[in-house]
Design an enzyme around this catalytic site. Sequence first.
Site, mmCIF file in Angstrom:
data_model
loop_
_atom_site.group_PDB
_atom_site.id
_atom_site.type_symbol
_atom_site.label_atom_id
_atom_site.label_comp_id
_atom_site.label_asym_id
_atom_site.label_seq_id
_atom_site.Cartn_x
_atom_site.Cartn_y
_atom_site.Cartn_z
ATOM 1 C CD GLU A 101 0.135 -5.122 1.530
ATOM 2 O OE1 GLU A 101 -0.214 -4.145 2.222
ATOM 3 O OE2 GLU A 101 -0.074 -5.183 0.304
ATOM 4 C CB THR A 136 2.074 7.513 -8.265
ATOM 5 O OG1 THR A 136 1.074 6.743 -7.585
ATOM 6 C CG2 THR A 136 1.646 8.964 -8.296
ATOM 7 C CG ASP A 182 0.133 -4.803 -7.696
ATOM 8 O OD1 ASP A 182 0.597 -5.392 -6.696
ATOM 9 O OD2 ASP A 182 0.078 -3.560 -7.787
ATOM 10 C CG HIS A 183 -2.813 -4.572 -4.635
ATOM 11 N ND1 HIS A 183 -2.654 -4.665 -3.265
ATOM 12 C CD2 HIS A 183 -1.930 -3.643 -5.057
ATOM 13 C CE1 HIS A 183 -1.706 -3.823 -2.893
ATOM 14 N NE2 HIS A 183 -1.236 -3.204 -3.958
ATOM 15 C CG ASN A 196 4.852 -3.128 -6.434
ATOM 16 O OD1 ASN A 196 5.763 -3.876 -6.741
ATOM 17 N ND2 ASN A 196 3.675 -3.575 -6.018
ATOM 18 C CG ASP A 251 -3.772 -6.607 -0.458
ATOM 19 O OD1 ASP A 251 -3.581 -6.886 0.749
ATOM 20 O OD2 ASP A 251 -3.925 -5.443 -0.866
ATOM 21 C CG HIS A 310 -0.636 1.628 -2.334
ATOM 22 N ND1 HIS A 310 -1.000 0.890 -1.233
ATOM 23 C CD2 HIS A 310 -0.041 0.763 -3.175
ATOM 24 C CE1 HIS A 310 -0.648 -0.370 -1.408
ATOM 25 N NE2 HIS A 310 -0.053 -0.477 -2.576
ATOM 26 N N GLY A 323 6.208 2.603 -4.161
ATOM 27 C CA GLY A 323 7.600 3.002 -4.310
ATOM 28 C C GLY A 323 7.804 4.389 -4.883
#
Length: 279
Positions: free
Chosen positions: A134, A228, A82-83, A225, A104, A174, A204
């Site tokens: 993205e 958190t 991710d990223h 995604n 990204d 985010h 998300g």
Amino acid sequence: MTLVNLAQVLQPALAQGYAVGGLVTLGWEDMRAYVAAAEAENCPVILQAGPSCRAHTPLPVLGKMFRHLAEASSVPVVAHLDHGYTFEDCKIALDSGFTSVMFDGSRKPLRQNIDETAAIAEMAHAAGISCEGEIGFVGYSGGENSNGTDPEEAVQFARDSGVDAMAISVGNVHLQQDKEGGLDLARIAQIQALTTVPLVIHGGSGVPVAQRSALAAQTSVCKFNIGTELRMAFGVALRAAVASDPDRFDRVQMLGDTIDPVQQAAQHVLRAFGAPPQR
């Protein structure tokens, strides 16, 4: 072995009207919990290693951890970077056994983002793995502001980059701890009308659960995604484990107490995406 790439889980989701959870990992306990949750819900899951995870544990180690869990799992598991911010990040992930990379380039000018993402998608596809990109910029709660995805730019990006999934900025943020927001449904509809690639919502955790379910069932949004809210569940469980006995000192015992609560939180997340039982 149920290790799969991103396209292998998102294309069925797109065709059948559901979404797959990209669950952000930070360590062994949450990875275990996420796969157990997916098995309990009999649905696919995407294990994601983001920048903070990679700062703590090297990519070659994470690749082995993800693959070990996938090989023992009864449901499809994607090992996803991710990223990734550079070609080198994505190349290391590929060499480390990941089955999907997210490049990204969202802070870069459109043409540069397209060209760099296309080069990484080409590398990924040559190795039989998937690539997510993205377009637009998804900001951070209390940090950088978002730049909403322009539908016409999304058309260019989807067409020229060759990505298997496209992350978009439509009101998502985010690191959002509440679910007071909600996404820009009109912008999502515009993007969906002009493109055929599966869409991804980063950040998300800030999207109301009912809206996640509706978007999964009714739109091209096939991946959310979630980080958190699962980290929050982990934190609550860990604080309880530490506070339960002032003489306790063994971190394996304390961390072990987080697995069941995080699994339950992850099951709640995955259930809302509406995936049919895996066969």
